[in-house]
Design a protein around this motif. Sequence first.
Motif, PDB file in Angstrom:
ATOM      1  N   ASP A 302     -11.976 -17.827 -16.321  1.00 23.96           N
ATOM      2  CA  ASP A 302     -12.395 -19.230 -16.287  1.00 23.96           C
ATOM      3  C   ASP A 302     -12.081 -19.795 -14.908  1.00 23.96           C
ATOM      4  OD1 ASP A 302     -12.047 -22.203 -16.486  1.00 23.96           O
ATOM      5  OD2 ASP A 302     -12.591 -21.847 -18.584  1.00 23.96           O
ATOM      6  N   LYS A 303     -13.053 -20.416 -14.264  1.00 20.29           N
ATOM      7  CA  LYS A 303     -12.873 -20.894 -12.900  1.00 20.29           C
ATOM      8  C   LYS A 303     -11.745 -21.926 -12.794  1.00 20.29           C
ATOM      9  CE  LYS A 303     -15.444 -22.622  -8.893  1.00 20.29           C
ATOM     10  NZ  LYS A 303     -16.779 -23.069  -8.393  1.00 20.29           N
ATOM     11  N   THR A 304     -11.561 -22.740 -13.840  1.00 18.94           N
ATOM     12  CA  THR A 304     -10.542 -23.780 -13.795  1.00 18.94           C
ATOM     13  C   THR A 304      -9.138 -23.189 -13.789  1.00 18.94           C
ATOM     14  OG1 THR A 304     -11.993 -25.325 -14.951  1.00 18.94           O
ATOM     15  CG2 THR A 304      -9.645 -25.849 -14.942  1.00 18.94           C
ATOM     16  N   SER A 305      -8.920 -22.144 -14.576  1.00 14.73           N
ATOM     17  CA  SER A 305      -7.572 -21.562 -14.696  1.00 14.73           C
ATOM     18  C   SER A 305      -7.376 -20.310 -13.858  1.00 14.73           C
ATOM     19  CB  SER A 305      -7.280 -21.238 -16.169  1.00 14.73           C
ATOM     20  OG  SER A 305      -8.281 -20.389 -16.707  1.00 14.73           O
ATOM     21  N   GLN A 306      -8.422 -19.842 -13.210  1.00 12.38           N
ATOM     22  CA  GLN A 306      -8.353 -18.542 -12.518  1.00 12.38           C
ATOM     23  C   GLN A 306      -7.275 -18.483 -11.451  1.00 12.38           C
ATOM     24  OE1 GLN A 306     -11.976 -17.338 -10.571  1.00 12.38           O
ATOM     25  NE2 GLN A 306     -11.074 -15.482  -9.711  1.00 12.38           N
ATOM     26  N   SER A 307      -7.247 -19.439 -10.522  1.00 12.58           N
ATOM     27  CA  SER A 307      -6.323 -19.348  -9.388  1.00 12.58           C
ATOM     28  C   SER A 307      -4.868 -19.451  -9.846  1.00 12.58           C
ATOM     29  CB  SER A 307      -6.634 -20.430  -8.349  1.00 12.58           C
ATOM     30  OG  SER A 307      -6.452 -21.725  -8.889  1.00 12.58           O
ATOM     31  N   TYR A 308      -4.586 -20.334 -10.816  1.00 13.59           N
ATOM     32  CA  TYR A 308      -3.217 -20.446 -11.326  1.00 13.59           C
ATOM     33  C   TYR A 308      -2.850 -19.203 -12.130  1.00 13.59           C
ATOM     34  CZ  TYR A 308       0.992 -22.769 -13.094  1.00 13.59           C
ATOM     35  OH  TYR A 308       2.293 -23.109 -13.388  1.00 13.59           O
ATOM     36  N   GLY A 309      -3.817 -18.672 -12.886  1.00  8.11           N
ATOM     37  CA  GLY A 309      -3.563 -17.454 -13.645  1.00  8.11           C
ATOM     38  C   GLY A 309      -3.249 -16.269 -12.754  1.00  8.11           C
TER      39      GLY A 309
END
Length: 483
Positions: A302-309
């Motif tokens: 998911d683009k919204t959670s990708q970087s934090y994930g």
Amino acid sequence: MSNDSRREFLRHTGLGVGGAAMAGFIPGIGHIQAASAAELLDPLAPKAAHFPAKIKSVIWLHQNGAPSTLDLYDYKPELAKLAGQEIPASFLKGIKTSTQGGVGKLFVSPKRTWKQHGESGAWFSDLLPNLAQHADKMTFIKSSTTVGATHDISILKLNTGDLNPGRPSLGAWITYALGSSNPDLPPYVVMYNGDREPQAGSVNWSSGFLPAVYQGTAFRPGPSPILYLDRPDVRAPQQQRASLDLLKRLNSLGAQRYPADTELRARLQSYELADRMQAAAPAAVDISKETDVTKELYGLNDKTSQSYGEVLLRARRLVERGVRFVQVVSGFPEGADTDRQSWDAHNDLDKNHGLMAKMVDKPIAGLLHDLKERGLLDSTLVVWTSEFGRTSYGQSGNGRDHNPWGYTQWLAGGGLKAGFTYGETDEVGLQVADKDKAVDTYDLHATVLQLVGLDHLKTTFLNSGRSERPTVVYGKVIKDILA
């Protein structure tokens, strides 16, 4: 004999700083204890804790910008009943609000719904559906307080215990007291997601007055988090080793002449660590070989959670490899269109928190699940924390102001009472209800130190003739949350 003459004598007799240190004598310093001598030679060597530790590593999740825990974990039916009214004066007793944006009417989002989860019955709002499934792993502190109500000041206090720059961060204290458990990786790593460095920057992972070698090592977001990790193709390993050996000899000469220069000793350590990291670090931060199931678990699909994930997945890989302290600062989803790129919702809280919660909810839930499945949760402490909370009264009609008087933080991992809640706020969620249960930053630090096997009163460093400790002159261990 002068200090310069003594140094010359030792150098010409072949003893040098290494042999002198082994004998308990450092040129220009004099006789010291063997442990101190060893520390000068290898300041990151593993050191004994004060007592058996409950955990080996800490993952410190700083929610930058200060989320409204009233909209995440702290369900207040009375606040919902009084929403839209002026806040009763009794709830403001004992606090000063003049430095903030004024006191608006009590505010509750009409979109917010609540539900209890797990055997513990912990409340979660609809903003955190994934994290709510792990309620029984979490230990809530709902009586958190701090000093200061501006971001830079309170973030500094959260990380270093002081309102002014110059003190070591908690990660630096732990690294100083315990050393490294993996010589091929930094013992203290800082990570963040988004396209900018966290607010106030490196002062929040500084070593302060401790030797510079104990400061945090910042990893960038993205596929190549470590700058200059790869050796240029035209440079052979033997050439690099020869260059490093020459640098080491030159810097060692300087270190003998200026034994109190901690920056120089840190440079010596960093060159050697960088050389070792070229072999160990790529595997530690490479998430490409993780399974599709794991990547989905952390929200990488998911683009919204990708970087934090991605950052949290790297955090798990680092603690797997013995990194003692991983400080993760929340950033902002890639490509999101809004002015405030943090949890700092002075207006339009629903839009801000809807986005930020979606960014962190699945990755943090994935981290807790992954640590548990791999047998790492018992040896790792996860701390969800912020510089302060948010007011129960509104600001700008649909936002919330800063609140240092009562908010929620939580921990999960070894040595804790899981599914337990300590303290509470008043009926509208503005102040801590029982001041005897107030938990300041100093108390949180003391408790984390306790779990890694350190007595915060005995973790000391002599700075300009004064014996300093992580919690300054404050702090108590929150014994009620310990298993």
